[in-house]
Motif scaffolding. Sequence first.
Motif, PDB file in Angstrom:
ATOM      1  N   SER A 135       0.824  -1.204   0.000  1.00 43.59           N
ATOM      2  CA  SER A 135       0.000   0.000   0.000  1.00 43.59           C
ATOM      3  C   SER A 135       0.858   1.253   0.000  1.00 43.59           C
ATOM      4  O   SER A 135       2.052   1.216   0.343  1.00 43.59           O
ATOM      5  N   VAL A 136       0.240   2.370  -0.364  1.00 42.12           N
ATOM      6  CA  VAL A 136       0.939   3.644  -0.322  1.00 42.12           C
ATOM      7  C   VAL A 136       1.349   3.967   1.113  1.00 42.12           C
ATOM      8  O   VAL A 136       2.440   4.496   1.360  1.00 42.12           O
ATOM      9  N   GLU A 137       0.498   3.624   2.061  1.00 41.67           N
ATOM     10  CA  GLU A 137       0.807   3.871   3.474  1.00 41.67           C
ATOM     11  C   GLU A 137       2.040   3.081   3.912  1.00 41.67           C
ATOM     12  O   GLU A 137       2.886   3.583   4.655  1.00 41.67           O
ATOM     13  N   GLU A 138       2.141   1.840   3.442  1.00 42.70           N
ATOM     14  CA  GLU A 138       3.295   1.028   3.804  1.00 42.70           C
ATOM     15  C   GLU A 138       4.571   1.569   3.159  1.00 42.70           C
ATOM     16  O   GLU A 138       5.644   1.570   3.779  1.00 42.70           O
ATOM     17  N   MET A 139       4.458   2.043   1.914  1.00 45.17           N
ATOM     18  CA  MET A 139       5.623   2.638   1.252  1.00 45.17           C
ATOM     19  C   MET A 139       6.105   3.861   2.027  1.00 45.17           C
ATOM     20  O   MET A 139       7.307   4.079   2.187  1.00 45.17           O
ATOM     21  N   ALA A 140       5.159   4.656   2.509  1.00 48.69           N
ATOM     22  CA  ALA A 140       5.535   5.850   3.280  1.00 48.69           C
ATOM     23  C   ALA A 140       6.150   5.467   4.621  1.00 48.69           C
ATOM     24  O   ALA A 140       7.012   6.179   5.140  1.00 48.69           O
ATOM     25  N   ARG A 141       5.717   4.342   5.174  1.00 39.95           N
ATOM     26  CA  ARG A 141       6.316   3.879   6.429  1.00 39.95           C
ATOM     27  C   ARG A 141       7.772   3.467   6.203  1.00 39.95           C
ATOM     28  O   ARG A 141       8.649   3.743   7.031  1.00 39.95           O
ATOM     29  N   ARG A 142       8.018   2.832   5.068  1.00 44.43           N
ATOM     30  CA  ARG A 142       9.381   2.381   4.764  1.00 44.43           C
ATOM     31  C   ARG A 142      10.274   3.544   4.345  1.00 44.43           C
ATOM     32  O   ARG A 142      11.453   3.565   4.666  1.00 44.43           O
ATOM     33  N   TYR A 143       9.685   4.457   3.578  1.00 42.99           N
ATOM     34  CA  TYR A 143      10.456   5.584   3.046  1.00 42.99           C
ATOM     35  C   TYR A 143       9.710   6.874   3.395  1.00 42.99           C
ATOM     36  O   TYR A 143       8.720   7.229   2.754  1.00 42.99           O
ATOM     37  N   SER A 144      10.167   7.582   4.411  1.00 46.15           N
ATOM     38  CA  SER A 144       9.438   8.749   4.929  1.00 46.15           C
ATOM     39  C   SER A 144       9.302   9.849   3.878  1.00 46.15           C
ATOM     40  O   SER A 144       8.369  10.663   3.953  1.00 46.15           O
ATOM     41  N   ASN A 145      10.189   9.897   2.892  1.00 48.72           N
ATOM     42  CA  ASN A 145      10.100  10.922   1.845  1.00 48.72           C
ATOM     43  C   ASN A 145       8.852  10.767   0.988  1.00 48.72           C
ATOM     44  O   ASN A 145       8.494  11.680   0.249  1.00 48.72           O
ATOM     45  N   PHE A 146       8.205   9.606   1.067  1.00 48.15           N
ATOM     46  CA  PHE A 146       7.019   9.349   0.256  1.00 48.15           C
ATOM     47  C   PHE A 146       5.719   9.670   0.990  1.00 48.15           C
ATOM     48  O   PHE A 146       4.641   9.319   0.513  1.00 48.15           O
ATOM     49  N   ALA A 147       5.797  10.353   2.136  1.00 45.82           N
ATOM     50  CA  ALA A 147       4.588  10.656   2.899  1.00 45.82           C
ATOM     51  C   ALA A 147       3.603  11.490   2.089  1.00 45.82           C
ATOM     52  O   ALA A 147       2.377  11.363   2.243  1.00 45.82           O
ATOM     53  N   TYR A 148       4.114  12.332   1.193  1.00 42.29           N
ATOM     54  CA  TYR A 148       3.218  13.166   0.385  1.00 42.29           C
ATOM     55  C   TYR A 148       2.293  12.319  -0.477  1.00 42.29           C
ATOM     56  O   TYR A 148       1.178  12.738  -0.826  1.00 42.29           O
ATOM     57  N   GLN A 149       2.743  11.107  -0.853  1.00 38.66           N
ATOM     58  CA  GLN A 149       1.919  10.249  -1.697  1.00 38.66           C
ATOM     59  C   GLN A 149       0.686   9.747  -0.964  1.00 38.66           C
ATOM     60  O   GLN A 149      -0.360   9.520  -1.580  1.00 38.66           O
ATOM     61  N   VAL A 150       0.794   9.574   0.350  1.00 37.82           N
ATOM     62  CA  VAL A 150      -0.373   9.193   1.147  1.00 37.82           C
ATOM     63  C   VAL A 150      -1.405  10.306   1.104  1.00 37.82           C
ATOM     64  O   VAL A 150      -2.607  10.063   0.956  1.00 37.82           O
ATOM     65  N   TYR A 151      -0.928  11.532   1.219  1.00 39.11           N
ATOM     66  CA  TYR A 151      -1.829  12.693   1.154  1.00 39.11           C
ATOM     67  C   TYR A 151      -2.477  12.789  -0.222  1.00 39.11           C
ATOM     68  O   TYR A 151      -3.691  12.977  -0.337  1.00 39.11           O
ATOM     69  N   PHE A 152      -1.687  12.643  -1.294  1.00 32.60           N
ATOM     70  CA  PHE A 152      -2.228  12.721  -2.643  1.00 32.60           C
ATOM     71  C   PHE A 152      -3.239  11.605  -2.914  1.00 32.60           C
ATOM     72  O   PHE A 152      -4.206  11.790  -3.659  1.00 32.60           O
ATOM     73  N   ALA A 153      -2.999  10.430  -2.334  1.00 32.08           N
ATOM     74  CA  ALA A 153      -3.889   9.294  -2.558  1.00 32.08           C
ATOM     75  C   ALA A 153      -5.239   9.455  -1.871  1.00 32.08           C
ATOM     76  O   ALA A 153      -6.210   8.801  -2.244  1.00 32.08           O
ATOM     77  N   ASP A 154      -5.317  10.326  -0.884  1.00 33.43           N
ATOM     78  CA  ASP A 154      -6.565  10.594  -0.170  1.00 33.43           C
ATOM     79  C   ASP A 154      -7.438  11.506  -1.030  1.00 33.43           C
ATOM     80  O   ASP A 154      -7.028  12.617  -1.370  1.00 33.43           O
ATOM     81  N   PRO A 155      -8.642  11.067  -1.422  1.00 31.85           N
ATOM     82  CA  PRO A 155      -9.498  11.903  -2.278  1.00 31.85           C
ATOM     83  C   PRO A 155      -9.762  13.295  -1.732  1.00 31.85           C
ATOM     84  O   PRO A 155     -10.015  14.232  -2.498  1.00 31.85           O
ATOM     85  N   SER A 156      -9.689  13.467  -0.408  1.00 34.70           N
ATOM     86  CA  SER A 156      -9.966  14.777   0.171  1.00 34.70           C
ATOM     87  C   SER A 156      -8.892  15.798  -0.177  1.00 34.70           C
ATOM     88  O   SER A 156      -9.110  17.006  -0.030  1.00 34.70           O
ATOM     89  N   SER A 157      -7.727  15.342  -0.632  1.00 34.38           N
ATOM     90  CA  SER A 157      -6.660  16.276  -0.970  1.00 34.38           C
ATOM     91  C   SER A 157      -6.983  17.096  -2.217  1.00 34.38           C
ATOM     92  O   SER A 157      -6.457  18.201  -2.389  1.00 34.38           O
ATOM     93  N   THR A 158      -7.846  16.574  -3.077  1.00 34.71           N
ATOM     94  CA  THR A 158      -8.131  17.258  -4.348  1.00 34.71           C
ATOM     95  C   THR A 158      -8.634  18.672  -4.109  1.00 34.71           C
ATOM     96  O   THR A 158      -8.093  19.633  -4.662  1.00 34.71           O
TER      97      THR A 158
END
Length: 318
Positions: free
Chosen positions: A131-154
């Motif tokens: 999952s995107v959340e797991e990728m962000a857990r492994r690589y903190s630089n990818f935290a923005y992708q969790v935000y982008f993946a959330d429909p509310s970010s649009t």
Amino acid sequence: MDPSDPLSFVHKSTLLSTGRQYHYVDQLPPNYGWRYQIRPWVERGYRVIVPDMLGYGTTDKPYDVGAYTTKRLCEDLVALLDHIGVRKAVMIGHDWGSFTVSRFALWHPDRIIALIQLSVPYTPPAPEYISVEEMARRYSNFAYQVYFADPSSTQEIEDNLFAFWSRVYRKPGSGHGILSPGSRKLAMALDDVLEPDGLLLTPQETQYYRPFFEGAMRGPLNYYRTARLRFEEEKAANLPTTLPASLPALLIWGTEDPTCLRPVVARAHKFVPSLREVSVEGCGHWIMIEAKDAVTQTVLDFLDSVNLLGERPVAAKL
């Protein structure tokens, strides 16, 4: 062809056999990212096709997330090549374009002459869903992708578009991230629009972008919402993990790009036997703007050095 004037390029639009309307240039697209490379490559004898990818510019912007899987995107690219009468092309991409052209090499290996990736190295299809959340857990630089993946970010990004751009399109080392420190919320509350020093977009370019993205961020953000769908498609097709050794491949990346991690770059060599890697010291993510001359020439040198079937092929750029 004037990089500062998008209208100086040849723009076309067509309804593809996949049923989607695509805008492209047959030699600057509204996404404007490749403006410095088109003319030099054309002048060297290459036909350069630059499509606005799905969700961008004046290409279709479907609401459904499923339209944005790389399998579907690659089907559109094949249809575009068919439309212009080209059997094979050199596929060049940056960021999501880089990921897409790497998957094009897996889904349609008979339609690609060479693979050129910028800023995002090759990663193989995963044996298990991550999952995107797991990728962000492994690589903190990818935290923005969790935000982008959330429909509310649009809506939040659309409401703060210029402030968002002022954080995304910056030279490396500015110290200004997309998210608020320690959270997964947009950093807009800190300030509205950052000072122009360090921005990669001129006021003219910002104004050119404006009508294509105002109220139209769902398409670009949908790419980040396809992780599960992409995994399921690739798993069902049993896609190979390794690219053919006969496929010429090039990766260009900036050493100060926080989203291009050195271990991932190193790992790409395992799955891309022919990979040539060129790092550009001090450059960040937007390498085709930050190091425009170096990118232009590196690509030309690469194409000149490999066997391209004795012809000047189409260079399709994403």
